[in-house]
Enzyme design. Structure first.
Site, PDB file in Angstrom:
ATOM      1  N   VAL C  77      41.215  50.055  45.385  1.00 52.51           N
ATOM      2  CA  VAL C  77      42.005  48.843  45.193  1.00 52.51           C
ATOM      3  C   VAL C  77      41.230  47.923  44.248  1.00 52.51           C
ATOM      4  CG1 VAL C  77      43.016  46.857  46.372  1.00 52.51           C
ATOM      5  CG2 VAL C  77      42.890  49.074  47.539  1.00 52.51           C
ATOM      6  N   CYS C  78      41.891  47.469  43.191  1.00 49.58           N
ATOM      7  CA  CYS C  78      41.207  46.614  42.210  1.00 49.58           C
ATOM      8  C   CYS C  78      40.819  45.268  42.835  1.00 49.58           C
ATOM      9  CB  CYS C  78      42.106  46.368  41.012  1.00 49.58           C
ATOM     10  SG  CYS C  78      41.432  45.134  39.890  1.00 49.58           S
ATOM     11  N   VAL C  79      39.553  44.914  42.720  1.00 48.27           N
ATOM     12  CA  VAL C  79      39.054  43.695  43.372  1.00 48.27           C
ATOM     13  C   VAL C  79      39.678  42.429  42.783  1.00 48.27           C
ATOM     14  CG1 VAL C  79      36.958  43.596  41.928  1.00 48.27           C
ATOM     15  CG2 VAL C  79      37.000  42.436  44.127  1.00 48.27           C
TER      16      VAL C  79
END
Lengths: 103, 129, 119
Positions: C77-79
């Site tokens: 999941v992209c931060v």
């Protein structure tokens, strides 16, 4: 030459993704219509002639489960468009050197 | 800091980022720019393309003061600092919108669809917005 | 073949995550390796364990979580996209991890193909 698979998931009645793809896609490449993109595979729509014209220089496929979901299983599709399932989708991705989603 | 395995030096792929969305109405253009800036840190062959409404991302004179959103058009100027030099705009998309290269915030190479399509066909990875 | 997947939309507004899920299942069935599934933009909502779909709806958060754990798939999941949407470690479903956008680019470099599902 590399082979490119173009993925289109937008209805041609709503977005210009199909137009832009057809403008930029090179002869010999392939298109897979998925999600709302499957409406471009139906014969007798106002977009059908443009798609049909490109079946001569492009290989055009449509994702069967998305066709069925939209009540189009009994609708005639444009000649020379091939219906594939998800496994066929995977095969197309694997068989082409690269792919591009026209979101 | 984020962690990732450094790719082997032998792998250099052609990455093309295709911008087809206008700014502000949706977040797509902004988040695509984020990817480009991160990608520039990897030693890959990067090109950035503006087609369709994507050309509006580069329109000069954007002033977002009264809509509350960040004006990220200025960030495109940083692409040069990141050594992203292949920036293409499709001629047909510009003309359809009554624009020329002079209307854009950064210098770009304007290519006709035919030439741009040929470059697109040579890519390994194409990420669009 | 090693295949990377990018998902740009959440489970409830677009079909993208459903399409990606079915593609991923089919790819695994055909013996391909899923190098990574990267969740970006609203796609980060696919990792929200607080999500409670109605009982007659599919639960993509659980489906991805189970598929990832059963097949040892790296679900990232992209931060940056996650933080702006309030998706933090404490509400991320088991099997997902939060990391940087570099993971997407790295997937593009290391995988043989990268397939994008979005809007």
């Amino acid at each position: 030459m590399k082979t490119m698979l173009h993925l289109i998931n937008k209805s041609p009645f709503e977005k210009n993704s199909l137009d832009s793809c057809l403008r930029l896609a090179q002869s010999g490449s392939s298109i897979l219509l998925i999600e709302d993109g499957v409406y471009a595979a139906v014969a007798n729509t106002e977009h059908a002639h443009r798609v049909a014209a490109r079946t001569r220089d492009l290989s055009i496929y449509v994702l069967g489960p998305d066709v069925a979901a939209r009540g189009l299983s009994d609708s005639p599709l444009i000649d020379d468009i091939t219906v594939v399932d998800y496994e066929g989708f995977v095969d197309l991705v694997a068989e082409h050197d690269a792919n591009q989603s026209w979101l | 800091m984020e962690e990732f395995e450094e790719p082997g030096p032998e792998i250099v792929k052609r990455f093309m980022y295709v911008n087809r969305r206008a700014p502000y109405g949706t977040i797509y253009a902004h988040e695509c720019l984020e990817v480009i800036l991160v990608a520039a840190a990897f030693d890959q062959d990067v090109s950035v393309v503006f087609v369709d409404d994507g050309v509006y991302e580069l329109k000069k004179g954007q002033d977002t003061t009264d809509i509350g959103l960040k004006n990220f058009s200025k960030t495109y100027g940083a692409l040069d600092d990141y050594d992203v030099e292949k920036i293409y705009v499709e001629k047909e998309s510009l003309e359809a919108r009554g624009l020329t290269a002079d209307d854009l915030v950064i210098p770009v190479e304007v290519l006709a669809a035919k030439e741009l399509g040929e470059i697109m066909a040579k890519q390994d990875i194409v990420l669009g917005s | 073949m090693k295949i990377g997947i990018l998902i740009n939309e959440g489970p409830f507004t677009h079909q993208a995550s459903d399409s990606a899920y079915r593609f991923t299942v089919a790819a695994l069935a055909k013996g391909h390796e899923i190098y990574r599934v990267f969740f970006y933009k609203d796609g980060v909502n696919n990792a929200n364990k607080l999500s409670e779909p109605q009982t007659d709806d599919r639960n993509l958060v659980s489906l991805w979580s189970e598929l990832g754990q059963e097949n040892d798939i790296d679900l990232v999941v992209c931060v940056a996209a996650a933080l702006r949407r309030g998706i933090k470690d404490e509400i991320v479903k088991e099997g997902f991890r939060i990391s940087g956008l570099g993971q997407l680019v790295e997937a593009g470099i290391q995988a043989d193909r990268l397939v994008v599902f979005g809007d």
